[in-house]
Design an enzyme around this catalytic site. Structure first.
Site, short mmCIF file in Angstrom:
data_model
loop_
_atom_site.label_atom_id
_atom_site.label_comp_id
_atom_site.label_asym_id
_atom_site.label_seq_id
_atom_site.Cartn_x
_atom_site.Cartn_y
_atom_site.Cartn_z
N HIS A 1 -65.87 -9.86 4.83
CA HIS A 1 -65.13 -8.60 4.60
C HIS A 1 -65.73 -7.68 3.56
O HIS A 1 -65.25 -6.57 3.35
CB HIS A 1 -63.69 -8.91 4.19
C1 UD1 Z 1 -60.39 -5.26 -1.72
C2 UD1 Z 1 -61.24 -5.41 -2.98
C3 UD1 Z 1 -62.18 -6.60 -2.79
C4 UD1 Z 1 -61.42 -7.85 -2.41
C5 UD1 Z 1 -60.54 -7.59 -1.20
C6 UD1 Z 1 -59.68 -8.81 -0.96
C7 UD1 Z 1 -61.77 -3.33 -4.19
C8 UD1 Z 1 -62.84 -2.38 -4.52
N1 UD1 Z 1 -62.06 -4.24 -3.23
O1 UD1 Z 1 -61.26 -4.95 -0.65
O2 UD1 Z 1 -62.86 -6.84 -4.01
O3 UD1 Z 1 -62.34 -8.87 -2.10
O4 UD1 Z 1 -59.68 -6.46 -1.46
O5 UD1 Z 1 -59.26 -8.91 0.35
O6 UD1 Z 1 -60.73 -3.29 -4.79
N2 UD1 Z 1 -56.41 -2.44 5.06
C9 UD1 Z 1 -55.34 -2.69 5.89
N3 UD1 Z 1 -54.24 -3.31 5.37
C10 UD1 Z 1 -54.14 -3.68 4.07
C11 UD1 Z 1 -55.23 -3.40 3.23
C12 UD1 Z 1 -56.36 -2.80 3.74
O7 UD1 Z 1 -55.37 -2.37 7.07
O8 UD1 Z 1 -53.12 -4.24 3.67
C13 UD1 Z 1 -57.64 -1.82 5.61
C14 UD1 Z 1 -57.68 -0.32 5.49
O9 UD1 Z 1 -58.30 0.17 6.63
C15 UD1 Z 1 -58.58 -0.10 4.30
C16 UD1 Z 1 -59.53 -1.28 4.34
O10 UD1 Z 1 -58.75 -2.34 4.89
O11 UD1 Z 1 -59.26 1.12 4.37
C17 UD1 Z 1 -60.10 -1.68 3.00
O12 UD1 Z 1 -59.06 -1.91 2.05
P1 UD1 Z 1 -59.34 -1.76 0.47
O13 UD1 Z 1 -58.14 -2.16 -0.29
O14 UD1 Z 1 -59.93 -0.45 0.17
O15 UD1 Z 1 -60.50 -2.78 0.19
P2 UD1 Z 1 -60.73 -4.28 0.67
O16 UD1 Z 1 -61.88 -4.27 1.61
O17 UD1 Z 1 -59.46 -4.86 1.13
N1 UDP Z 2 -57.18 -16.24 2.52
C1 UDP Z 2 -56.00 -16.38 3.27
N2 UDP Z 2 -56.04 -16.06 4.60
C2 UDP Z 2 -57.17 -15.63 5.24
C3 UDP Z 2 -58.36 -15.50 4.46
C4 UDP Z 2 -58.32 -15.80 3.11
O1 UDP Z 2 -54.97 -16.78 2.74
O2 UDP Z 2 -57.13 -15.37 6.43
C5 UDP Z 2 -57.14 -16.54 1.09
C6 UDP Z 2 -58.13 -17.59 0.63
O3 UDP Z 2 -57.56 -18.87 0.69
C7 UDP Z 2 -58.46 -17.16 -0.80
C8 UDP Z 2 -58.24 -15.67 -0.79
O4 UDP Z 2 -57.51 -15.37 0.40
O5 UDP Z 2 -57.57 -17.74 -1.73
C9 UDP Z 2 -59.54 -14.93 -0.81
O6 UDP Z 2 -59.32 -13.57 -0.65
P1 UDP Z 2 -60.40 -12.55 -0.11
O7 UDP Z 2 -61.47 -13.27 0.61
O8 UDP Z 2 -59.66 -11.49 0.60
O9 UDP Z 2 -60.94 -11.89 -1.45
P2 UDP Z 2 -62.08 -12.28 -2.52
O10 UDP Z 2 -61.80 -13.66 -3.02
O11 UDP Z 2 -63.40 -12.16 -1.84
O12 UDP Z 2 -61.92 -11.23 -3.56
#
Ligand code: UD1
Ligand code: UDP
Length: 360
Positions: A205
């Site tokens: 992601h």
């Molecule tokens: C964010 C964090 C990343 C973390 C990740 C965990 C930042 C810069 N990035 O990335 O470090 O690893 O969360 O999962 O803060 N979207 C949905 N539903 C949601 C949230 C997001 O559909 O509930 C979609 C939207 O299209 C959005 C995209 O995901 O534009 C990205 O969401 P965003 O919160 O900007 O960043 P993440 O990639 O989730």
């Molecule tokens: N996780 C979850 N469901 C999923 C994928 C990940 O519950 O389908 C949990 C996973 O166990 C871990 C956390 O989400 O604890 C990691 O989050 P993510 O990969 O979104 O973010 P990052 O750690 O890279 O910031």
């Protein structure tokens, strides 16, 4: 003492759950401020329910947007709440835009701020997370470093010793607390037709991987080659950012079973039972290591070097051939490394430190 816990994304909810539950257990005054960065049910609410967390007192509903827009909206909203509630201390976790906005809002109001999971570095300034974590470490008053290595990094950057506490990583607490519950489940294994140690688990992601068409398709190609070569079913719960890019770039992954993001217990169960995990997630690299499941990281660097040192993890980058080669190495690796991330009492330690500093 009144504590404000600021969070906004899936990993922050999971990794702050041990701190929140310990604040609750200790009968301390605290409230949760949710930025609304994650808002889809399966990225947000499901974790509150499953982890038994109280409702957030505030949700800013900031939702998605460019970095500036998202962070700016959070700064405005968080400042308002902090001015109204006047907490004695603010707690943030990790490296997201919510973490940055939370810490920055608090320190500008001169509210002492604690950063959980401080001192991680990828040394890759093209990652938004690297910028966030550096800024947050340098403006926070209390740095809860998960490992001695993280403490050394902070000291090396000139942060005074008396601000740093080595606590272990709260992910260990969350995992220990939930593993048994996860292992009592089987529906997800049955539904997907999976057998223990006979499937692989993937998550991808990161912005630098999925927002770049060439790089994302290279990773998907690599995963397809892993399927061709080893024949294990590959399960990929697709993060909403990756799902959006897959549609936009019209990518058609081959050899992968794509599913929606899973709740924590189902995901833990799949991690625990997987033969191999391939991921670009920070938390998943840690969980694989703790669960004794080998991991291939789909990145060129990691801010979790402890996993490379104990040999639970290997870096493959985004090149298809390298992904297959590294998968083969890790499929053959003996899984008997030590867990470098602590004893599962990080949440307790953090709350104890808060009480020592601010009283009850
Ligand atoms: C964010 C964090 C990343 C973390 C990740 C965990 C930042 C810069 N990035 O990335 O470090 O690893 O969360 O999962 O803060 N979207 C949905 N539903 C949601 C949230 C997001 O559909 O509930 C979609 C939207 O299209 C959005 C995209 O995901 O534009 C990205 O969401 P965003 O919160 O900007 O960043 P993440 O990639 O989730
Ligand atoms: N996780 C979850 N469901 C999923 C994928 C990940 O519950 O389908 C949990 C996973 O166990 C871990 C956390 O989400 O604890 C990691 O989050 P993510 O990969 O979104 O973010 P990052 O750690 O890279 O910031």
């Amino acid at each position: 003492m009144k504590v404000s816990v600021i969070l906004g994304t899936r990993p922050e909810i999971i990794k702050l759950s041990p701190v929140i539950l310990e604040l609750e257990r200790s009968g301390l005054e605290y409230f949760i401020l949710h930025s609304g960065q994650h808002y889809s049910y399966n990225m947000d609410r499901v974790f509150f329910k499953q982890l038994g967390l109280p409702e957030a007192r505030y949700n800013l509903d900031v939702n998605s947007g460019s970095h500036g827009l998202q962070t700016g909206r959070m700064l405005i909203g968080i400042e308002k709440v902090l001015k109204k509630e006047l907490p004695d201390v603010v707690i943030v976790q990790g490296d997201t835009n919510t973490t940055l906005a939370g810490a920055l809002s608090a320190v500008k109001l001169q509210i002492p701020t604690g950063h959980v999971e401080a001192g991680l570095r990828s040394y890759d300034r093209s990652m938004p997370e690297e910028i966030n974590r550096r800024l947050v470490d340098h403006c926070s008053d209390m740095l809860f470093a998960p490992t001695e290595k993280a403490r050394q990094i902070l000291l090396g950057e000139g942060i005074p010793e008396d601000r740093i506490y080595v606590t272990g990583n709260t992910i260990v607490d969350a995992l220990y607390r939930n593993l048994e519950l996860a292992e009592n489940r089987r529906e997800i294994m049955d539904r997907l037709g999976l057998k223990k140690r006979r499937f692989l688990l993937v998550t991808v992601h990161r912005q630098e991987n999925v927002d770049n068409k060439k790089r994302f398709s290279g990773i998907l190609r690599g995963l397809a080659l892993v399927y061709e070569r080893f024949g294990y079913p590959i399960i990929y719960p697709v993060h909403p950012r990756a799902a959006k890019r897959m549609r936009e770039f019209n990518l058609k992954p081959e050899g992968l079973i794509l599913i929606d993001p899973l709740d924590y217990l189902d995901f833990l169960l799949l991690e625990k039972n997987a033969r191999l995990i391939l991921t670009d997630s920070g938390g998943v690299q840690e969980e694989a290591c703790i669960l004794q499941v080998p991991c291939v990281t789909l990145r060129y660097n990691t801010e979790r070097p402890e996993t490379l040192e104990v040999k639970s993890n290997i870096l493959a980058g985004a090149d298809p051939e390298s992904i297959v080669e590294k998968a083969e190495i890790m499929l053959e690796r003996k899984c008997n490394w030590p867990n470098p991330f602590g004893d599962g009492k990080a949440g307790e330690r953090i709350v104890k430190i808060l009480i020592e500093r601010f009283g009850r």
